[in-house]
Write a protein that holds these residues in place. Sequence first.
Motif, PDB file in Angstrom:
ATOM      1  N   THR A   9     110.479  22.189  20.137  1.00 49.74           N
ATOM      2  CA  THR A   9     109.927  22.793  19.596  1.00 49.74           C
ATOM      3  C   THR A   9     108.936  23.590  20.559  1.00 49.74           C
ATOM      4  OG1 THR A   9     108.680  21.084  18.888  1.00 49.74           O
ATOM      5  CG2 THR A   9     110.210  22.007  17.277  1.00 49.74           C
ATOM      6  N   VAL A  69     108.593  13.337  20.444  1.00 54.92           N
ATOM      7  CA  VAL A  69     107.883  13.548  19.143  1.00 54.92           C
ATOM      8  C   VAL A  69     106.657  13.424  19.054  1.00 54.92           C
ATOM      9  CG1 VAL A  69     107.910  12.527  16.732  1.00 54.92           C
ATOM     10  CG2 VAL A  69     110.104  12.795  17.913  1.00 54.92           C
ATOM     11  N   THR A  74     109.637  18.286  20.002  1.00 55.88           N
ATOM     12  CA  THR A  74     110.912  18.238  19.245  1.00 55.88           C
ATOM     13  C   THR A  74     110.753  17.809  17.793  1.00 55.88           C
ATOM     14  OG1 THR A  74     113.068  17.532  19.651  1.00 55.88           O
ATOM     15  CG2 THR A  74     111.728  15.992  19.974  1.00 55.88           C
ATOM     16  N   GLN A  75     111.957  18.330  17.116  1.00 57.46           N
ATOM     17  CA  GLN A  75     112.037  17.723  15.953  1.00 57.46           C
ATOM     18  C   GLN A  75     113.318  17.021  15.705  1.00 57.46           C
ATOM     19  OE1 GLN A  75     111.875  21.169  13.482  1.00 57.46           O
ATOM     20  NE2 GLN A  75     109.794  21.051  12.929  1.00 57.46           N
ATOM     21  N   TYR A  76     113.613  16.116  14.862  1.00 62.76           N
ATOM     22  CA  TYR A  76     114.876  15.119  14.754  1.00 62.76           C
ATOM     23  C   TYR A  76     115.509  15.658  13.324  1.00 62.76           C
ATOM     24  CZ  TYR A  76     114.778  11.896  18.849  1.00 62.76           C
ATOM     25  OH  TYR A  76     114.794  11.474  20.000  1.00 62.76           O
TER      26      TYR A  76
END
Length: 99
Positions: A9, A69, A74-76
Amino acid sequence: MFVLELTYTAALESIEEALPRHIAWLEEHYAAGTFLASGRKVPRDGGVILAVGGDRARIEALVATDPFVRAGLTQYRVTEFLATTTAPELAAHRQQLPG
């Protein structure tokens, strides 16, 4: 078993800056036996980790500790599946369907 899909992201420059901390985090969980495989997606917009151990809540709590995170990079997406068939090298991680 779990497939952990990371989607960046943030710009790759920010990812590269945080990468050493992310790699140290990965190595910690390889040593603990939780991670079986990982790598970058192609094209490079994230990554994938194959993980075992515990239940979904434990894996989601683990994901929250990823330096990516914590830095908002980032997104998971966490996908749980039953690994009922595996290569011989993963035989210890084979699962049974619920009876």
